[in-house]
Scaffold this motif. Structure first.
Motif, PDB file in Angstrom:
ATOM      1  N   PHE A  55      -6.662  -1.863   2.820  1.00  0.00           N
ATOM      2  CA  PHE A  55      -5.693  -1.751   3.656  1.00  0.00           C
ATOM      3  C   PHE A  55      -4.242  -2.563   3.823  1.00  0.00           C
ATOM      4  N   GLU A  56      -4.921  -4.046   3.666  1.00  0.00           N
ATOM      5  CA  GLU A  56      -3.700  -4.913   3.652  1.00  0.00           C
ATOM      6  C   GLU A  56      -2.967  -4.774   2.210  1.00  0.00           C
ATOM      7  N   LEU A  57      -3.872  -4.658   1.318  1.00  0.00           N
ATOM      8  CA  LEU A  57      -3.097  -4.524  -0.024  1.00  0.00           C
ATOM      9  C   LEU A  57      -2.137  -3.207  -0.154  1.00  0.00           C
ATOM     10  N   GLU A  58      -2.358  -2.178   0.565  1.00  0.00           N
ATOM     11  CA  GLU A  58      -1.453  -0.986   0.854  1.00  0.00           C
ATOM     12  C   GLU A  58      -0.254  -1.567   1.536  1.00  0.00           C
ATOM     13  N   GLY A  59      -0.606  -2.402   2.608  1.00  0.00           N
ATOM     14  CA  GLY A  59       0.556  -2.898   3.161  1.00  0.00           C
ATOM     15  C   GLY A  59       1.558  -3.901   2.418  1.00  0.00           C
ATOM     16  N   PHE A  60       0.839  -4.724   1.722  1.00  0.00           N
ATOM     17  CA  PHE A  60       1.820  -5.587   0.905  1.00  0.00           C
ATOM     18  C   PHE A  60       2.609  -4.761  -0.307  1.00  0.00           C
ATOM     19  N   LEU A  61       2.035  -3.751  -0.701  1.00  0.00           N
ATOM     20  CA  LEU A  61       2.834  -2.807  -1.659  1.00  0.00           C
ATOM     21  C   LEU A  61       3.581  -2.159  -1.045  1.00  0.00           C
ATOM     22  N   ALA A  62       3.401  -1.718   0.182  1.00  0.00           N
ATOM     23  CA  ALA A  62       4.558  -1.101   0.943  1.00  0.00           C
ATOM     24  C   ALA A  62       5.696  -1.861   1.138  1.00  0.00           C
ATOM     25  N   GLU A  63       5.355  -3.029   1.471  1.00  0.00           N
ATOM     26  CA  GLU A  63       6.418  -3.991   1.785  1.00  0.00           C
ATOM     27  C   GLU A  63       7.186  -4.292   0.700  1.00  0.00           C
ATOM     28  N   ILE A  64       6.592  -4.697  -0.619  1.00  0.00           N
ATOM     29  CA  ILE A  64       7.095  -4.953  -1.751  1.00  0.00           C
ATOM     30  C   ILE A  64       8.230  -4.120  -2.126  1.00  0.00           C
ATOM     31  N   SER A  65       7.623  -2.740  -2.202  1.00  0.00           N
ATOM     32  CA  SER A  65       8.397  -1.493  -2.562  1.00  0.00           C
ATOM     33  C   SER A  65       9.296  -1.012  -1.706  1.00  0.00           C
ATOM     34  N   GLY A  66       9.220  -1.387  -0.394  1.00  0.00           N
ATOM     35  CA  GLY A  66      10.424  -0.728   0.424  1.00  0.00           C
ATOM     36  C   GLY A  66       9.714   0.773   0.853  1.00  0.00           C
ATOM     37  N   MET A  67       8.516   1.092   0.769  1.00  0.00           N
ATOM     38  CA  MET A  67       8.222   2.204   1.046  1.00  0.00           C
ATOM     39  C   MET A  67       7.204   2.433   2.212  1.00  0.00           C
ATOM     40  N   ASP A  68       6.740   3.549   2.581  1.00  0.00           N
ATOM     41  CA  ASP A  68       6.151   3.566   3.748  1.00  0.00           C
ATOM     42  C   ASP A  68       4.644   3.604   3.695  1.00  0.00           C
ATOM     43  N   CYS A  69       3.959   4.379   2.802  1.00  0.00           N
ATOM     44  CA  CYS A  69       2.444   4.575   2.588  1.00  0.00           C
ATOM     45  C   CYS A  69       1.919   4.404   1.143  1.00  0.00           C
ATOM     46  N   VAL A  70       0.956   4.063   1.168  1.00  0.00           N
ATOM     47  CA  VAL A  70       0.647   3.560  -0.532  1.00  0.00           C
ATOM     48  C   VAL A  70      -0.923   4.487  -0.632  1.00  0.00           C
ATOM     49  N   THR A  71      -1.195   4.954  -1.815  1.00  0.00           N
ATOM     50  CA  THR A  71      -2.464   5.286  -2.190  1.00  0.00           C
ATOM     51  C   THR A  71      -2.746   4.214  -3.305  1.00  0.00           C
ATOM     52  N   LEU A  72      -4.291   3.479  -3.216  1.00  0.00           N
ATOM     53  CA  LEU A  72      -4.661   2.724  -4.177  1.00  0.00           C
ATOM     54  C   LEU A  72      -5.295   3.506  -5.414  1.00  0.00           C
ATOM     55  N   GLN A  73      -5.443   4.769  -5.250  1.00  0.00           N
ATOM     56  CA  GLN A  73      -6.395   5.493  -6.031  1.00  0.00           C
ATOM     57  C   GLN A  73      -6.147   5.490  -7.764  1.00  0.00           C
TER      58      GLN A  73
END
Ligand code: PLP
Lengths: 132, 503
Positions: free
Chosen positions: B131-149
């Motif tokens: 959950f936190e990694l999704e948040g980090f990647l969203a913040e770094i990329s400037g996007m809203d939601c992330v899938t890690l799959q």
């Protein structure tokens, strides 16, 4: 500038293909000596299906060499009549004899006027020189 | 010894070099590495139990002792080129150093032993990390939601385009085309074609970047998406990115960002702010998880809100009580793309990397990567032909044009670099540059390491002029001399076959 064979009797495209009108109204297509030298050893040729109907400039296959892969484009609009199936076994024919045994496909042009828009050997030689 | 590089260059290794036959060739009938204890339960008749499912044709697995197996794989491991041995300047691949701290984190027993099918209640820590990694990647990329799959960048592209297709189908206006610049990596058109899209190539300008005019001419309402890599594969920042996105959006299209080169932007600029709608990130590039033989990859995909309903499931969710759960109730989702929750071992390493660098560290990493590439470029200018001689981002592209007079090609240079102890850079890519050498030093290299590599490339340019035959014959110092790549491609032997036993 390196030496390239550019037979006077052929028509050429800016995408480094040649086209030779045949008497039965079809046109044989291949890649030029320049293209063959640039690509290096050809290892695989992906051919379109005979019967495919192509627009001028449409991607219709690929030529893969050790170094790179180049797309094959339809030099004119028309239907693919036959392909050089021998290339599946001997892709090196494209390097050895690009204007003969290394031909790639034959098509029946549907817009004969497009043939007039192709380059002659001198214009194509200039096109190569401009890029070198 | 004409074959030995002169001077104190590089990563060169000498010494013990083991030849090693295939493990199948070392097999001897009946040789064993392990002995099973005598059976202490009643034996059953397998044939009676399994009937016709009992196999007679057992697979011909090799038979060796334990030490033979250990030596076999240990010897093969000494054939590896690795970033732990030296600079690995493979452009577009971001072969940065993989910090050992990542490995420690990934081996923590609570993570390492978590089963992909464990109930959420038993793996709350792992879910929180995802959950936190999704948040980090969203913040770094400037996007809203992330899938890690997704398991790699290429699968991320596939996922992104599936979501784009779902979006247009949902709106009842399926579209037919995807635009791809001529500098794109081959996976871009492949992912579009796999999704049933017709791929149209757009030519970049003489300065190596995509121009609004060229895009406008190709853009209409049949185009679902533009796929763009920024910085692009020439290492150049797409200066017109904001305007390009506007052109696509004005016709209702979406912009897919290939994030393979995100390393250049970390903490400095965010693709989401530039107008991209969906992008993948290659954790095995930008976020220091191992490539290839070092383990599987990971290609998380970040989206803007408009594509969120289509994200793969299951998705990790935090409930009001702060507990984490997997959520499957997304009727428009493109479904599952990977077993379990993706390649979790890679997610752990990327998480450790992001936390150990922190926001400021990530930015410094991008700055150093860009500085290093420009430093190399500056040292090579003059001796090497630079097809796009302008400041670059994290990688630079040279060509063999200046060497052609002596008949030396990019392939010869790549082989000669091996003599000097370097893994060659990416060659003959991007396709828009004839004879390209694409070099990405990454931020991991010291000034001394960069200087050694630049000295080597300058020396090779000199060798090409003085002694072309030396380069044509390279590599000279390897276990095998130059392999016949043409024959390998035309007549590949893909499988070992046993020699017929003579009766
Ligand atoms: C520009 C670019 N796009 C996409 C990819 C594909 O990524 P992956 O190898 O993770 O599937 C790569 C990989 O090298 C790349 O360089």
């Amino acid at each position: 500038m390196a030496e390239y064979q550019l037979p006077e009797t052929l028509r050429y495209t800016r995408e480094d293909e040649w086209l030779r009108p045949a008497e039965d109204g079809s046109a044989v297509v291949g890649i030029t000596d320049y293209a063959q030298q640039q690509l290096g050893d050809v290892v695989f040729v992906e051919l379109p299906e005979p019967g495919a109907v192509l627009q001028q400039g449409e991607a219709c296959g690929a030529i893969e060499s050790v170094k790179t892969v180049a797309e094959l484009f339809a030099p004119v609009s028309g239907e693919v009549a036959r392909c050089n199936q021998e290339l599946a076994q001997r892709p090196e024919a494209v390097n050895e004899d690009c204007y003969g045994g290394g031909w790639i496909l034959a098509m029946v042009p549907s817009q004969p006027a497009e043939l007039d828009g192709l380059l002659d050997a001198a214009a194509y030689a200039q096109h190569i020189a401009d890029r070198e | 010894m004409s074959g030995a590089p002169q001077g104190g260059a590089a990563n060169a290794a000498g010494g013990l070099a083991y030849e090693e036959p295939l493990i199948f060739e070392q097999s001897r009938p009946g040789r064993r590495g392990a002995e099973l204890p005598r059976c202490d339960v009643p034996e059953v008749d397998a044939a009676a139990l399994l009937g016709e499912n009992l196999r007679e044709d057992l697979p011909a697995l090799p038979e060796l002792s334990e030490v033979e197996v250990v030596r076999h794989f240990t010897r093969l491991s000494t054939w590896n080129a690795a970033v732990d041995l030296g600079l690995y300047p493979l452009g577009s691949c971001t072969m940065k150093y993989n910090p050992k701290l990542n490995e420690r984190v990934a081996r923590l027993p609570g993570f390492a032993w978590a089963h992909p099918l464990s109930p959420a209640a038993e793996v709350q820590g792992l879910l929180e990390l995802c959950f936190e990694l999704e948040g980090f990647l969203a913040e770094i990329s400037g996007m809203d939601c992330v899938t890690l799959q997704p398991a790699a960048g290429a699968q991320g592209e596939l996922a992104g385009l599936m979501m784009i297709r779902a979006h247009f189908e949902q709106r009842g206006e399926p579209r037919s085309k995807v635009l791809v610049p001529d500098t794109a990596h081959g996976t871009n058109p492949a992912s579009a074609a796999l999704n049933g899209y017709q791929v149209q190539t757009v030519a970049s300008g003489a300065d190596g970047v995509l121009h609004p005019g060229a895009l406008k001419a190709a853009m209409d309402e049949t185009v679902a998406a533009l796929m763009i890599t920024n910085p692009n594969t020439l290492g150049l920042f797409e200066d017109h990115i904001a305007e390009l996105c506007e052109i696509v959006h004005a016709q209702g299209g979406l912009v897919y960002g290939d994030g393979a080169n995100l390393n250049a932007l970390l903490g400095v600029a965010r693709p989401g702010d530039m107008g991209l709608d969906v992008m993948h990130m290659n954790l095995h590039k930008t976020f220091s998880t191992p490539h290839g033989g070092g383990g599987p990859g990971a290609g998380p995909v970040a989206v803007k809100r408009v594509l969120a309903p289509y994200l793969p499931t299951p998705r990790v969710q935090r409930g009001p009580d702060g507990r984490f759960a997997w959520r499957d109730d997304a009727p428009h989702s493109i479904g599952r793309l990977h077993g379990g929750h993706g390649n979790v071992g890679m997610l752990l390493r990327a998480y450790a990397y992001i936390l150990s660098l922190g926001a400021a560290g990530l930015r410094r990493c991008a700055e150093a990567a860009v500085l290093n590439a420009n430093y190399l470029l500056a040292r090579l200018r003059g001796a090497w032909h630079l097809p796009y001689d302008r400041p670059v981002m994290h990688e630079c592209v040279l060509s063999d044009r200046a060497l052609q007079a002596s008949g030396v090609s990019t392939l010869d240079v790549a082989k000669r670099l091996i003599d000097h102890g370097y893994h060659p850079p990416t060659i003959y890519f991007p396709l828009t540059v004839p004879g390209a050498l694409m070099i990405e030093p990454t931020e991991s290299e010291s000034l001394e390491g960069l200087d050694r590599f630049a000295d080597t490339l300058l020396q090779i340019a000199e060798e090409a002029r003085r002694d072309p035959a030396l380069l044509h014959g390279a590599p000279h110092r390897t276990r095998h001399r130059r392999l016949d790549e043409t024959r390998a491609a035309r007549k590949p032997v893909l499988r070992w076959t046993p020699q017929e036993e003579s009766a």
